[in-house]
Design an enzyme around this catalytic site. Structure first.
Site, PDB file in Angstrom:
ATOM      1  N   SER A 250       5.897   4.073   7.881  1.00 32.70           N
ATOM      2  CA  SER A 250       6.454   3.384   9.047  1.00 32.70           C
ATOM      3  C   SER A 250       6.359   1.883   8.863  1.00 32.70           C
ATOM      4  O   SER A 250       5.439   1.386   8.206  1.00 32.70           O
ATOM      5  CB  SER A 250       5.681   3.768  10.309  1.00 32.70           C
ATOM      6  N   ASP A 251       7.308   1.172   9.444  1.00 30.14           N
ATOM      7  CA  ASP A 251       7.093  -0.262   9.567  1.00 30.14           C
ATOM      8  C   ASP A 251       5.878  -0.424  10.493  1.00 30.14           C
ATOM      9  O   ASP A 251       5.486   0.516  11.190  1.00 30.14           O
ATOM     10  CB  ASP A 251       8.345  -0.971  10.121  1.00 30.14           C
ATOM     11  N   TRP A 252       5.293  -1.597  10.486  1.00 25.13           N
ATOM     12  CA  TRP A 252       4.009  -1.782  11.178  1.00 25.13           C
ATOM     13  C   TRP A 252       4.163  -1.650  12.699  1.00 25.13           C
ATOM     14  O   TRP A 252       4.789  -2.482  13.337  1.00 25.13           O
ATOM     15  CB  TRP A 252       3.421  -3.133  10.767  1.00 25.13           C
ATOM     16  N   ALA A 254       5.849   0.840  14.051  1.00 28.15           N
ATOM     17  CA  ALA A 254       7.155   1.417  14.368  1.00 28.15           C
ATOM     18  C   ALA A 254       7.054   2.902  14.704  1.00 28.15           C
ATOM     19  O   ALA A 254       8.058   3.535  15.004  1.00 28.15           O
ATOM     20  CB  ALA A 254       8.125   1.209  13.210  1.00 28.15           C
TER      21      ALA A 254
END
Ligand SMILES: *[C@@H]1O[C@H](CO)[C@@H](O)[C@H](O)[C@H]1NC(C)=O
Ligand SMILES: *[C@@H]1O[C@H](CO)[C@@H](O)[C@H](O)[C@H]1NC(C)=O
Ligand SMILES: *[C@@H]1O[C@H](CO)[C@@H](O)[C@H](O)[C@H]1NC(C)=O
Ligand SMILES: *[C@@H]1O[C@H](CO)[C@@H](O)[C@H](O)[C@H]1NC(C)=O
Length: 736
Positions: A250-252, A254
């Site tokens: 995941s993006d941070w 997200a």
């Protein structure tokens, strides 16, 4: 006549180095064996971050004790190692793209990967092909290579192979539809199916084909579902259709749900726990163990996550004596080792060969020992407070050599344009007169006293968590910052020989500047990284002919682009397939400088177009390999062209191939980039550019069949020096 250098066909430098593409099978065997030894808690820990600032890197996972596997270190950025020093601050992606040079793209990847490995970073968070850059004012476009999916795809592939050949896991990001900063955490990207495939998925196909270890899902929603819990884009599109065998991280922050994200295909959550409400809540970790225990996540899904993560680690041989992490992001980043080696030379080569000579009237460039030279503008000097004075480069003070946000690194040094020019001037006895503010009157005064004036202007952008000079990540407009137009106008009124140098994240509107008859030459130097001044001096003084080509269109006015970032919660991507030159071509709009444009100090003549293509029409039917259906990557023949350097100095030409699909592929762009070759030729030298075409290059995405299809009919072939400077044309046919 002698051929200096010519890279064969489209074979990547990396492929020539012999990287095995069947590495996943062996890596999976090792991962499956290791999996057997792990407890449920250890499995969940391998998939879960230890919280923000919970370890030395921006992302860290829990280390299991049952197997010899570390706390994985994930670290930004796509242009160098963030929060560590010393490291090399490489030119940004947009410059790497502007080189159109496969071997330099690969070398940059190799050098970045070597620094990552040297510092103990397991996963370097790059490269970027999302944003692709459909909005010319999108804040993070510069982290990627080009708005064209084909160029971006080649650049992704070379960069990833380079990074992973050095031993670091690459992370292709951001998947998918992350095209603007404003509202990026809430906006829903509603891309039509064909558009999704032909524009936004395309470069990721190259990434998967290059065996990228990981892919980062983005902050935005896709059709109303968070990207990190979208079955449609993770399990279906990425893992099934593209055959991706690595893991999705995941993006941070997200990740929004524990169970749904696991079921949709997310494999690792970062940074683990933090900004969610309530702060400190953890979607995975022990909750993932519980979710498996209560039956809401199948055991096989947890095992699959862990297998993918371990396999990626084995794939790049990180089980064989990988260095320990030797810095901490949170205490100044001072590393206990110096990993920079001779990477400055790669950084300089990319910076130099990405420079685009947009205009050069009366052979104003290269400079020929002028008696006096005025250097004007704040962009000619390093910020007096230092090149790293602003956190994550979040200000536009001094010369612009990087955008802002997480996609940055600390400069070990930054060579100012004025200093590199001064060093040359010392050799030729040129008097340098400076005015290193953006004050128009002072600039005019300096210019009046010199034979030639070089004015430096810029335009910055970055990630949305920082606002700079009222730009919320995305740019408010496409004008030069700090009243750059007025500065140039003022200088042009007092000097007849003006050269404009642009450091910018993307296109700026040049009409005011071009209206000044004194402006004889314009250079785009992009975001060149630490070697900025040296690379520029190489071009200004002609030790190297410029060979960069602009990787996006420069319009005459902002509205000509059609697309742009919006203040809304839904982006319907109404431009369809028609972004950048596809849009200008379709609508008959004249660009100021077209996609692929770039002048040289020499000239190249094209002749002898040869087309040898033999393809069958119809959809793919074969099995899926890394990247997509197997036939997509099969050669269907070549197009080649003879190129002569008919000038008096050596230089490199980026020959470009565009293809127009037959009418049986309805509503297609008039032409699309489907090949390029950078040919290095001595004065009077000649060579052949050969473009190898694959089935994918002739295909469109058929939404009914849900397949890539080669249409039947007459294909148009355009070969030239840019998307509008077409030198030779031809056709070939595919039978129905
Ligand atoms: C999103 O919705 C559009 C319009 O219905 C559709 O064409 C597209 O395939 C959808 N995307 C995904 C990833 O499901
Ligand atoms: C199972 O556990 C997860 C994690 O704690 C929780 O989110 C979910 O609601 C639980 N489901 C059921 C059916 O108990
Ligand atoms: C950047 O420039 C602005 C405007 O001149 C100034 O106020 C600010 O202090 C500078 N910041 C840094 C870190 O140099
Ligand atoms: C070199 O080739 C270019 C492009 O075809 C042409 O415009 C130019 O006139 C040629 N110059 C010479 C010296 O032949």
């Amino acid at each position: 006549m002698r051929l200096l250098f010519f890279s064969a066909l489209t074979t990547s430098a990396a492929q020539a180095s012999g990287l095995a593409t069947s590495g996943w099978d062996a890596a999976y065997s090792k991962a499956q064996a290791a999996l057997q030894k792990l407890s449920q808690a250890e499995k969940a820990g391998i998939a879960t971050g230890v919280t923000w600032e919970g370890g030395p890197c921006v992302g860290n996972t829990y280390a299991p004790s049952s197997i010899d596997y570390p706390s994985l270190c994930l670290q930004d950025s796509p242009l160098g190692i963030r929060f560590a020093n010393p490291v090399t601050a490489f030119p940004a992606g947009i410059n790497a793209g502007a080189t159109w040079d496969r071997s330099l793209l690969y070398s940059r990847g190799v050098a970045m990967g070597a620094e990552a490995k040297g510092l103990g970073v397991h996963v370097q968070l790059g490269p970027v092909s999302g944003p692709l850059g459909k909005n010319p004012d999108g804040g993070r476009n510069w982290e990627g290579f080009s708005v064209d999916p084909y160029l971006s795809g080649v650049a992704m592939e070379e960069t990833i192979r380079g990074m992973q050949d050095s031993g670091v896991q690459a992370c292709a990001k951001h998947w998918i539809g992350n095209e603007q900063e404003v509202n990026r955490d809430t906006i829903s990207s509603e891309m039509a199916d064909r558009q999704t495939h032909e524009l936004y998925v395309w470069p990721f196909m190259n990434a998967v084909r290059a065996d990228v270890a990981s892919v980062m899902c983005s902050y935005n929603k896709v059709n109303g579902t968070w990207a990190c819990e979208s079955e449609a884009i993770l399990n279906e599109l990425l893992k099934n259709e593209l055959g991706f065998r690595g893991y999705v991280v995941s993006d941070w922050n997200a990740q929004h749900t524990g169970v749904n994200s696991a079921l949709a295909g997310l494999d690792m959550t970062m940074p683990g726990s933090d900004f969610n409400t309530p702060r400190g809540s953890i979607f995975w970790g022990s909750n993932l163990v519980e979710a498996v225990a209560n039956g809401s996540v199948p055991q096989s899904r947890l095992d699959d996550m862990v297998t993918r993560i371990l396999a990626a680690w084995y794939l790049v041989n990180q089980d064989q004596g990988y260095p320990e992490v030797s810095f901490s992001s949170w205490n100044g980043g001072k590393a206990s080792v110096d990993v920079t080696a001779d990477h400055a030379s790669v950084a300089r080569a990319v910076a130099r060969d990405s420079i685009v000579l947009l205009k050069n009237e009366a052979q104003t460039l290269p400079l020929r020992q002028p008696k006096s030279l005025a250097i004007i503008g704040q962009d000619a000097i390093v910020n007096p407070a230092g090149p790293n004075a602003c956190t994550d480069r979040g200000c536009d003070n001094g010369t612009l050599a990087m955008g802002w946000g997480s996609g940055t690194a600390e400069f070990p040094y930054l060579v100012a344009p004025v200093d590199a020019i001064q060093a040359q001037a010392d050799k030729t006895g040129t008097q340098i007169i400076t005015s290193t503010t953006d004050d128009a009157a002072a600039g005019a005064e300096a210019a009046a006293a010199a034979e030639t004036a070089i004015v430096f202007i810029n335009s910055d952008s970055g990630e949305g968590y920082i606002t700079v000079e009222n730009n919320p990540g995305d740019r408010n407009n496409l004008d030069p910052w700090h009243n750059g137009n007025s500065l140039v106008q003022s200088v042009a009124s007092s000097n007849k020989n003006v050269i404009v140098v642009i450091h910018s994240v993307g296109p700026i509107i040049l009409e005011t500047i071009l209206a000044q008859p004194s402006v004889k030459a314009i250079i785009w130097a992009g975001l060149p990284g630490q070697e900025s001044g040296n690379a520029l001096a190489d071009i200004l003084y002609g030790s190297t002919s410029p060979s960069g080509k602009i990787p996006y269109t420069i319009a005459k006015q902002r509205s000509d682009y059609g697309a742009g970032w919006i203040y809304a919660q839904t982006d319907s991507f109404t431009e369809g397939l028609f972004v950048d030159y596809r849009h200008f071509d379709k609508n008959g709009i004249d660009p100021r400088y077209e996609f692929g444009h770039g002048l040289s100090y020499t000239e190249f003549a094209y002749s002898g177009l040869s087309i040898n293509v033999l393809a069958t029409s119809g959809p793919t039917i074969g099995s899926i390999i890394s990247g997509g259906p197997v036939e997509l990557f099969e050669s269907v023949g070549t197009v080649s062209v003879h190129i002569v350097n008919n000038g008096s100095v050596e230089g490199a030409e980026v020959a470009q191939l565009y293809i127009g699909l037959p009418e049986s592929a309805p509503l297609s762009p008039p032409k699309q980039l489907r090949g390029f070759e950078k040919v290095f030729l001595q004065a009077a030298g000649s060579g052949t550019a050969t473009f190898e075409l694959t089935r994918r290059d002739l295909s469109y995405w058929d939404v009914t069949l849900q397949k890539w299809v080669v249409p039947s009919g007459t294909f148009r072939v355009y070969v030239g020096a840019s998307s509008r400077d077409i030198r030779l044309q031809g056709t070939f046919s595919v039978a129905s």
